[in-house]
Motif scaffolding. Structure first.
Motif, short mmCIF file in Angstrom:
data_model
loop_
_atom_site.label_atom_id
_atom_site.label_comp_id
_atom_site.label_asym_id
_atom_site.label_seq_id
_atom_site.Cartn_x
_atom_site.Cartn_y
_atom_site.Cartn_z
N ALA A 224 6.47 -16.77 -9.40
CA ALA A 224 7.47 -16.37 -10.40
C ALA A 224 8.50 -17.48 -10.60
CB ALA A 224 8.16 -15.08 -9.95
N PHE A 225 8.87 -18.17 -9.52
CA PHE A 225 9.85 -19.26 -9.63
C PHE A 225 9.32 -20.38 -10.52
CE2 PHE A 225 11.54 -23.34 -8.29
CZ PHE A 225 12.90 -23.12 -8.34
N PHE A 226 8.09 -20.81 -10.26
CA PHE A 226 7.52 -21.91 -11.05
C PHE A 226 7.25 -21.48 -12.49
CE2 PHE A 226 6.77 -23.71 -6.87
CZ PHE A 226 7.03 -25.05 -7.09
N ASP A 227 6.85 -20.22 -12.67
CA ASP A 227 6.64 -19.72 -14.04
C ASP A 227 7.93 -19.82 -14.84
OD1 ASP A 227 4.02 -19.15 -13.52
OD2 ASP A 227 4.32 -17.01 -13.17
N SER A 228 9.05 -19.42 -14.22
CA SER A 228 10.33 -19.46 -14.91
C SER A 228 10.81 -20.88 -15.11
CB SER A 228 11.37 -18.66 -14.11
OG SER A 228 12.64 -18.73 -14.72
N ALA A 229 10.71 -21.70 -14.06
CA ALA A 229 11.23 -23.06 -14.13
C ALA A 229 10.51 -23.90 -15.17
CB ALA A 229 11.12 -23.73 -12.75
N PHE A 230 9.24 -23.62 -15.41
CA PHE A 230 8.47 -24.43 -16.36
C PHE A 230 8.30 -23.74 -17.71
CE2 PHE A 230 7.79 -26.85 -12.63
CZ PHE A 230 7.54 -28.14 -13.06
N ALA A 231 8.97 -22.61 -17.89
CA ALA A 231 8.99 -21.96 -19.20
C ALA A 231 10.33 -22.18 -19.90
CB ALA A 231 8.72 -20.47 -19.04
N ARG A 232 11.33 -22.65 -19.16
CA ARG A 232 12.69 -22.80 -19.69
C ARG A 232 12.91 -24.18 -20.29
NH1 ARG A 232 16.60 -19.37 -18.08
NH2 ARG A 232 15.98 -17.64 -16.74
N GLY A 233 13.90 -24.24 -21.18
CA GLY A 233 14.37 -25.52 -21.68
C GLY A 233 15.56 -26.01 -20.87
N VAL A 234 15.98 -27.22 -21.14
CA VAL A 234 17.12 -27.79 -20.42
C VAL A 234 18.38 -26.98 -20.70
CG1 VAL A 234 18.58 -29.83 -20.19
CG2 VAL A 234 16.10 -30.09 -20.44
N ASP A 235 19.10 -26.63 -19.61
CA ASP A 235 20.37 -25.89 -19.69
C ASP A 235 20.25 -24.56 -20.44
OD1 ASP A 235 21.80 -27.78 -18.24
OD2 ASP A 235 22.24 -28.98 -20.02
N GLU A 236 19.08 -23.96 -20.40
CA GLU A 236 18.89 -22.67 -21.07
C GLU A 236 19.66 -21.57 -20.33
OE1 GLU A 236 15.04 -19.87 -21.82
OE2 GLU A 236 14.85 -21.97 -22.42
N PHE A 237 19.97 -20.48 -21.03
CA PHE A 237 20.72 -19.36 -20.46
C PHE A 237 20.12 -18.92 -19.13
CE2 PHE A 237 21.37 -14.78 -19.89
CZ PHE A 237 22.77 -14.73 -19.93
N LEU A 238 20.96 -18.65 -18.14
CA LEU A 238 20.51 -18.34 -16.80
C LEU A 238 20.26 -16.84 -16.62
CD1 LEU A 238 22.97 -20.59 -14.76
CD2 LEU A 238 20.63 -21.11 -15.46
N ASP A 239 19.19 -16.50 -15.91
CA ASP A 239 18.86 -15.12 -15.57
C ASP A 239 18.66 -15.01 -14.07
OD1 ASP A 239 18.58 -13.87 -18.22
OD2 ASP A 239 16.90 -15.25 -18.45
N LEU A 240 19.02 -13.86 -13.51
CA LEU A 240 18.66 -13.54 -12.14
C LEU A 240 17.28 -12.87 -12.20
CD1 LEU A 240 19.70 -13.53 -9.18
CD2 LEU A 240 20.38 -11.16 -9.57
N GLU A 241 16.30 -13.46 -11.52
CA GLU A 241 14.92 -12.99 -11.64
C GLU A 241 14.35 -12.64 -10.27
OE1 GLU A 241 12.55 -15.30 -14.63
OE2 GLU A 241 14.18 -16.73 -14.38
N GLU A 242 13.39 -11.71 -10.27
CA GLU A 242 12.73 -11.31 -9.03
C GLU A 242 11.66 -12.32 -8.66
OE1 GLU A 242 11.58 -7.20 -8.59
OE2 GLU A 242 12.81 -6.65 -10.31
N ASP A 243 11.53 -12.59 -7.34
CA ASP A 243 10.54 -13.56 -6.90
C ASP A 243 9.20 -12.94 -6.51
OD1 ASP A 243 10.98 -12.37 -4.46
OD2 ASP A 243 11.92 -14.10 -3.52
N GLY A 244 9.10 -11.61 -6.63
CA GLY A 244 7.85 -10.93 -6.29
C GLY A 244 7.72 -10.62 -4.81
N ASP A 245 8.74 -10.93 -4.01
CA ASP A 245 8.68 -10.67 -2.57
C ASP A 245 10.01 -10.13 -2.07
OD1 ASP A 245 7.49 -10.56 -0.06
OD2 ASP A 245 8.06 -12.61 0.44
N ASN A 246 10.59 -9.20 -2.84
CA ASN A 246 11.84 -8.52 -2.49
C ASN A 246 13.08 -9.40 -2.59
OD1 ASN A 246 10.48 -6.08 -1.87
ND2 ASN A 246 9.99 -6.87 0.16
#
Length: 634
Positions: free
Chosen positions: A437-459
């Motif tokens: 989930a971390f890599f999916d998010s990090a490589f789907a975002r643009g530079v300085d894009e709006f920040l979200d708190l996201e689940e990592d799939g492991d609590n």
């Protein structure tokens, strides 16, 4: 559902499919109804699928899937797996069959409904007899009334009758079975050898110009991946474990919640009287405490003995009434009545006739385990509070660094990392979360894009910001020249092997002996030990599907050549025999062929009838409503 039925037409009988559908409806309270009331998630004619019905079946299937997985499994995961659509298809199919039964005037008698219910194993005692008390108790546990359950059994039987009426009359022409049987049992024998590029060594050394041209034509094979500079923080349960206070009260409460597990299987012989007001319940309680017969009190309240006597049950049998009712029934002493307790069904007074089973494991024996459980749970609550705070801060425009200061956590910067978690040297980057989930998010975002708190799939949770992106680019030719040369040689050997195999195939067609041709390239001539078939049964390992198909298109003695099944050589094969199997209508294989055709035709008839229902009646689906319902569960 329709797609699945079409794809499974040659492997899953319609009758079995329908039985599975029916079994899930009646015993678990999934039913369709006539139009009226709240918005429906789907409808066919006058039959509709309600929100309650959809939620009930979705939640049951979701719970089953959760129990089958080792890691976390969310509603979003279930939707991604297609569960929401599968449940909608399943219930809409039931509504279509109900409408079809109405259209055709199908009716199921009361006697047949009763006979069907009395045959269900769940309602039968050890002697094989129908047990009415068990019947009513099981229905109550599943939040069914006898009338609602019997109505659904009636519908299920009508659905089954409808489908069986359509498919039982299907007759397969004998000529069709004979033709398919002959086609499937026709075999081929062959002799063959493989021309491999691995043994070709007389490839001239390529010039730098040739290597450069090969590199230019295949640059996608020599790309340096995209790298990103990331700043992130993670929020994990262990980050807050030392911030929670574990009290003796919490420990005792957790122990009490697991008394069934630690209590040696305690069961209680219970009676219950359910009335609609607290005043009535108080009168029942006072009379019971005064020594009145509980069954006589029940009769005064209009209840039968079967509705009152629960038999010997454990906590799980009364959990549907709520925690207050469970605690009242299982904290009372033997031979006493309980204070009135309010439930979703009304006010209830229990009487405890007998207690079986005693506590065998004390709190001190399992204190360490209980403390760990409570710590994990309380840390989860604390984590939830921090998650809420983090979301508030991010909504207000906090940076990763700001959020780290607020939560007393550390913001980490990675100078460069690829999608595969490596740096430019090819080394694994160690200070980066391992979750997909971390890599999916990090490589789907643009530079300085709006920040979200996201689940990592492991609590846990993370926030990641992309600081910079280095685009993917070809590695310089000088850095990959050795790899380019290796690939050039492999390609040249494959091309040489193909040319050689095509020339040999032409020579064999012109009369050259197969063994001589094989020996000329150092290959082994192989003869198939037994016939192979269109179904790929006994297929020689080097034969690709194209070669098998071409062998069945060839005439006896003809040559077939082409790329082998492994992609690393070329097959030259000679058809040496065509085996036709005599039709044996008494054989198991012939019976299997007949069954496969019957099954396919019956499925086709079923699908045509279903399509007819949809054509004859207005049909609607409300995916937006389903999406809204599922969003409220998260």
């Amino acid at each position: 559902m329709l797609t699945a039925m079409r794809e499974g037409a040659n492997s899953w009988p319609v009758r079995i499919l329908l039985i599975l559908i029916i079994a899930s409806f009646a015993l678990w309270g999934v039913q369709t109804g006539t139009l009226g009331g709240a918005s429906a998630v789907s409808s066919v004619g006058d039959e509709r699928v309600t929100q309650q019905e959809y939620s009930r079946l979705f939640n049951r299937e979701f719970s089953r899937l959760q129990s089958e997985r080792e890691g976390p499994y969310t509603v979003d995961d279930a939707v991604a797996d297609g569960l929401d659509t599968a449940i909608l298809d399943r219930l809409t199919l039931a509504a279509a069959l109900d409408q079809g039964a109405v259209d055709t005037g199908l009716r199921v008698s009361d006697k047949r409904v009763a006979d069907e219910i009395q045959r269900l194993p769940i309602f039968v005692d050890p002697d094989g007899n129908f047990d009415k008390v068990t019947y009513e108790l099981e229905l109550r546990n599943r939040q069914h009334t006898t009338s609602s359950f019997e109505r659904e059994v009636r519908k299920d039987l009508a659905r089954a009758d409808l489908v069986e009426t359509m498919i039982d009359g299907v007759v397969v022409p004998q000529a069709m079975i004979d033709a398919l049987y002959e086609f499937q049992t026709e075999g081929r024998t062959a002799e063959y050898f493989v021309v491999s590029g691995a043994g070709i060594t007389d490839i001239p050394r390529p010039s730098d110009e040739e290597l450069q041209a090969f590199y230019d034509a295949n640059q996608d094979d020599y790309m340096r991946p995209e790298y990103r500079r990331l700043t992130y923080l993670t929020l994990q349960p262990e980050d807050v474990a030392d911030q929670v206070e574990i009290t003796e009260e919490l420990i005792q409460e957790a122990y009490n919640d697991r008394l069934d597990e630690f209590g040696g299987g305690e069961t209680r012989a219970l009676k219950q009287i359910t009335v609609q007001s607290e005043e009535q319940a108080r009168d029942v309680y006072n009379a019971a405490v005064g020594g009145a017969d509980f069954f006589e009190l029940a009769a005064d309240a209009g209840l039968s003995r079967a509705e009152v006597d629960l038999g010997s049950v454990d906590r799980g049998a009364v959990e549907y009434l709520g925690d207050d009712a469970v605690n009242a029934a299982f904290n009372a002493t033997e031979g006493t009545a309980t204070e009135p307790v309010e439930t979703a069904l009304g006010w209830i007074v229990f009487q405890v006739d007998e207690i079986t089973g005693t506590q065998t494991t004390s709190l001190e024996d399992v204190r360490e385990e209980i403390v760990a459980e409570v710590t994990e749970r309380e840390a989860g609550y604390k984590l939830d509070d921090l998650v809420a705070l983090a979301n508030e801060e991010l909504t207000a425009g906090a940076t990763v660094e700001d959020l780290a200061d607020t939560l007393s956590l550390q913001a980490i910067t990675i100078e460069e990392v690829s999608r595969e978690g490596r740096d430019r040297r090819g080394d694994v980057v160690t200070n980066v979360p391992a979750s997909a989930a971390f890599f999916d998010s990090a490589f789907a975002r643009g530079v300085d894009e709006f920040l979200d708190l996201e689940e990592d799939g492991d609590n846990g949770f993370f926030v990641v910001r992309v600081d910079d992106i280095t685009p993917a680019e070809p590695r310089p030719f000088r850095d990959v020249k050795r790899q380019v040369e290796d690939a050039w040689y492999a390609d040249a050997r494959q091309t040489a092997a193909q040319d050689l195999s095509e020339n040999l195939a032409e020579e064999v067609r012109a009369g050259k002996d197969m063994r001589e041709a094989a020996e000329s390239v150092g290959a082994l001539l192989t003869t198939t030990p037994s016939p192979f078939y269109r179904t790929l049964q006994n297929r020689p390992a080097p034969f690709s599907l194209d070669i098998v198909n071409n062998m069945f298109a060839a005439k006896d003695g003809e040559i077939v050549n082409g790329l082998n099944a492994f992609g690393n050589g070329f097959v030259i094969a000679k058809l040496t025999g065509i085996r036709k199997t005599a039709i044996d209508r008494d054989s198991e294989s012939y019976a299997a062929t007949r069954q496969a055709i019957e099954q396919s035709l019956r499925n086709d008839v079923f699908l045509q009838f279903e399509a007819h229902i949809y054509d004859e009646h207005s049909t609607s689906r409300n995916p937006a409503l389903i999406s809204q319902m599922l969003n409220t569960q998260q």
